[in-house]
Enzyme design. Sequence first.
Site, PDB file in Angstrom:
ATOM      1  CD  GLN A   1      32.555   5.845-104.598  1.00  0.00           C
ATOM      2  OE1 GLN A   1      32.684   4.623-104.675  1.00  0.00           O
ATOM      3  NE2 GLN A   1      31.512   6.477-105.110  1.00  0.00           N
TER       4      GLN A   1
ATOM      5  CG  HIS B   1      35.297  -0.054-103.539  1.00  0.00           C
ATOM      6  ND1 HIS B   1      35.472  -0.871-104.643  1.00  0.00           N
ATOM      7  CD2 HIS B   1      34.162   0.657-103.773  1.00  0.00           C
ATOM      8  CE1 HIS B   1      34.488  -0.669-105.496  1.00  0.00           C
ATOM      9  NE2 HIS B   1      33.683   0.260-104.992  1.00  0.00           N
TER      10      HIS B   1
ATOM     11  CD  GLU C   1      30.256   1.465-103.067  1.00  0.00           C
ATOM     12  OE1 GLU C   1      29.213   0.863-103.380  1.00  0.00           O
ATOM     13  OE2 GLU C   1      31.092   1.868-103.914  1.00  0.00           O
TER      14      GLU C   1
ATOM     15  CD  GLU D   1      28.516   4.538-105.845  1.00  0.00           C
ATOM     16  OE1 GLU D   1      28.623   5.584-106.504  1.00  0.00           O
ATOM     17  OE2 GLU D   1      29.476   3.817-105.547  1.00  0.00           O
TER      18      GLU D   1
ATOM     19  CD  GLN E   1      29.041   2.673-108.894  1.00  0.00           C
ATOM     20  OE1 GLN E   1      30.090   2.354-108.351  1.00  0.00           O
ATOM     21  NE2 GLN E   1      27.888   2.129-108.556  1.00  0.00           N
TER      22      GLN E   1
ATOM     23  CG  ASP F   1      33.792   0.089-109.769  1.00  0.00           C
ATOM     24  OD1 ASP F   1      33.835  -0.269-110.959  1.00  0.00           O
ATOM     25  OD2 ASP F   1      32.782  -0.002-109.067  1.00  0.00           O
TER      26      ASP F   1
ATOM     27  CB  SER G   1      32.385   4.765-108.944  1.00  0.00           C
ATOM     28  OG  SER G   1      32.489   3.703-109.857  1.00  0.00           O
TER      29      SER G   1
END
Length: 553
Positions: A141, A143, A170, A221, A296, A335, A362
């Site tokens: 995943q 950002h 995200e 999330e 998460q 992250d 994440s």
Amino acid sequence: MRSKRFEVLKNRPVNQDGFVQEWAEVGLIAMNGPNDPVPSIKISNGEVIELDGKRKENFDSIDTFIARYGINLKNAERVMGMSSQELAKMLCDPNVSRSDIIPLTTAMTPAKIVEVMGHMNVVEMMMSLQKMRARKTPSNQCHVTNVKDNPVQIAADAAEAALRGFDEQETTVGVVRYAPFNALGLLVGAQTGRPGILTQCALEEATELLLGMRGFTCYAETISVYGTEDVFTDGDDTPWSKAFLASAYASRGLKMRFTSGTGSEVQMGYAEGKSMLYLEARCVFITKGAGSQGLQNGSISCIGVPGGVPSGIRAVLAENLITTCLDLEVASGNDQTFSHSDIRRTARTLMQMLPGTDFIFSGYSATPNYDNMFAGSNFDAEDFDDYNVLQRDLRVDGGLRPVLEEEVVAIRNKAARALQSVFKNLGLPEIKDEEVTAATYAHGSKDMPDRNVVEDLKAAQDMIANGTTGVDIVKALHQGGFEDVADAVFNMLKQRVSGDYLHTSAIIDRNFHVTSAVNDVNDYRGPGTGYQMSAERWEEIKNIPNAVRPDSI
């Protein structure tokens, strides 16, 4: 005189990091704290009357919730009587299947599962994580944010991130009222890059749910849970309210997982003298009891706290493992940046990258870190090549793929033009051609022209007030000639009707086939079992663009 060697060492990046000795009384201890409770459970007439040394009449709200909903009581008394060291051996033994161990790990109490983790070193935890993750195939995943909240740049960055292999994306905002535009840019850009990408916009919970229901996002999330009652009794923050919110998402066909992480309680001053891992274990049990499909965790935005104490990064790995032991999807952190040392941040990442998790990051920053509105990531857009080489060096599937400059330029341009068309057909402020060109070639927001923020904010709010939905976005894309992107967005809206991606660890491929822990069960039992990289995937990983080819010599 000073030792010249020590003068050199003092200036090394690692010595810019913050470190602290253990201080158990305030919670500055990663694992095995002296004030952690001794594991115990007593059950009478199907009801827990003692949990980890505490009688029912002394339960706080978190104890009550976990006792009622978070533990598999059928096996609890038997498991609590087993040796924690033997249970640790079973976890890392490839001859003991995941299906055999889950009925045991889900019957433990928070103190028991933390005691089990205490018997394991990081290699044993990584062996266990390889077996215990819910979905067989690992994923990643990212950002996608920028300091200007520029939706054109978000669309272009999202398209590139999709091309590079991220299955979830995200975003968040610097200015809250920009949220609809950021979510819109992410949705359009991601579906341009690769149909089937799951996208979300991290905001306060009511707005986040609204955007999901309107069809601007596909999952959520940032639904936080905490391990002490003093932290977890503010307004809507209780285990029951979070369980209700999880149900609200599920009833609308939206994927959702909770968020927690070691260090949050000590950072807020309410650790109750317990270790970070014990408090995080309580968060994982709350998540299980609430019926959320996953969590998460991995310290997340509190990573500097465990990162500053002994065994802290080991505890972060342990919390990821605990999540999988409770049969939950795990987006395993990595992250937020926590160290000036490239060696430390790489070592921290390898704990999850090598065994593989449902989502290794994440939030790998798909932008340069100066544009990351989540306070910077452990890896960012400037590390793409390093990450791809790590995959190649170790023959590990970290979820990403090498790309060519010309294909990145083309997909960024298409995404920016698609969003330009949506803005035009929805009557939103104009996206000029020079913005499209800038986004096509930009590294970050420093390369982007400014937009009229006041005009954008008014239009974003009007769009929500006027009832704009995902169907309107589909129509705008189709009207603008981007039929393939329109079809992709429409298919994402249809997913919430079928509900297939509400299964644990669900991701969606470009053909809108859902892969989850239901149809991609992790069956690791040692060498040659579990996830095995296909020949096609290995060809993709190893053929980085700058490798010399025999036919070029």
